[in-house]
Write a protein that holds these residues in place. Sequence first.
Motif, short mmCIF file in Angstrom:
data_model
loop_
_atom_site.label_atom_id
_atom_site.label_comp_id
_atom_site.label_asym_id
_atom_site.label_seq_id
_atom_site.Cartn_x
_atom_site.Cartn_y
_atom_site.Cartn_z
N LYS A 1 16.54 25.17 22.63
CA LYS A 1 15.08 25.20 22.69
C LYS A 1 14.61 26.65 22.76
O LYS A 1 15.15 27.45 23.53
CB LYS A 1 14.57 24.43 23.91
N SER B 1 4.43 29.45 12.88
CA SER B 1 4.54 27.99 12.84
C SER B 1 4.74 27.50 11.41
O SER B 1 5.59 26.63 11.15
CB SER B 1 3.27 27.34 13.44
N ILE C 1 8.30 28.26 10.33
CA ILE C 1 9.29 27.36 10.94
C ILE C 1 9.27 26.00 10.25
O ILE C 1 10.32 25.44 9.93
CB ILE C 1 9.01 27.20 12.46
N ARG D 1 11.25 21.20 10.80
CA ARG D 1 11.27 20.64 12.15
C ARG D 1 9.87 20.67 12.75
O ARG D 1 9.09 21.59 12.47
CB ARG D 1 12.23 21.42 13.06
N LEU E 1 7.12 21.11 15.83
CA LEU E 1 7.00 22.08 16.90
C LEU E 1 5.74 21.76 17.71
O LEU E 1 4.91 20.95 17.30
CB LEU E 1 6.95 23.51 16.35
N THR E 2 5.62 22.40 18.86
CA THR E 2 4.47 22.18 19.73
C THR E 2 3.86 23.52 20.08
O THR E 2 4.58 24.47 20.39
CB THR E 2 4.88 21.45 21.02
N ILE F 1 4.78 28.76 21.16
CA ILE F 1 5.37 27.77 20.25
C ILE F 1 6.68 27.29 20.85
O ILE F 1 7.54 28.10 21.20
CB ILE F 1 5.62 28.37 18.86
N VAL G 1 10.00 25.07 19.96
CA VAL G 1 10.73 24.44 18.86
C VAL G 1 12.19 24.27 19.25
O VAL G 1 12.75 25.09 19.99
CB VAL G 1 10.61 25.30 17.56
#
Length: 256
Positions: free
Chosen positions: A202, A214, A217, A223, A225-226, A242, A244
Amino acid sequence: MVALGAMINAVALFCFVNPATLVAGGFSGIASVLTNVSCSLFPNLSFETMMSVWYFALNLPFLIISLVQLRGDFTFKTIWATVVCSLTLGVLPQNMTFNSSRLICTVFGGTLIGFSMYVCSLYNGSNGGTEIIAKLIAKKHPERDLSNTITIANFATAFVGCVVLMIMDGESVWIVLYSLLFVIWGGEIMGIFERGADNSQKFLIITEKYQQISDEILKTFKRGLTQFDVVTKDGQPERKMIMVIVQYRQAPKLKQ
């Protein structure tokens, strides 16, 4: 536990590496080559004794550097491991050696060496040599993977050592292939014990360029992400965090 790792290292060298004339890489590999050359020039010398002497002599200057640069627990445990390994090499009985198959020596020796490096690293120690160099590099670049750094350093020293043995003792090119396979296998074993075969990692990234990163990525790793809001002082640009999760093999690319 560091002493246990050092004894496992000595057993791997004595039982599998030296009898098969493999070059282990790192300082143990250099010590093995220097011992072979010494015994060729002076036949009356004992291989086991000279191996212990060369192993300790090569480690000594780097132990001093470690004492100055790294200090504390790591250096003293590494000194202890070096002493234990050198003493163990000198007392192991000759009937413990195995040289029937270089491939078996490569697999079992590499497995023991990798486990030995993992045990010493787990308890903040090392077997000396290239592991000290890797620790010094990690101090400056903590993002670097320790097992990969050790493998690269061992790979280079193993190759040079093999060339010396080919010139001095007339070894065939097979010594290069088996020795390099041994180094790679040992590094992989250490890495597997440290992180698993391909575990997830993480990452939390706090940045002003959150949208650009973002998008990159999502495009590169496919993938999710938040994003989290980050509280900033007045006048500072807006930043976000971020989160991920990627596989271990993808982590170096993400760090770039």
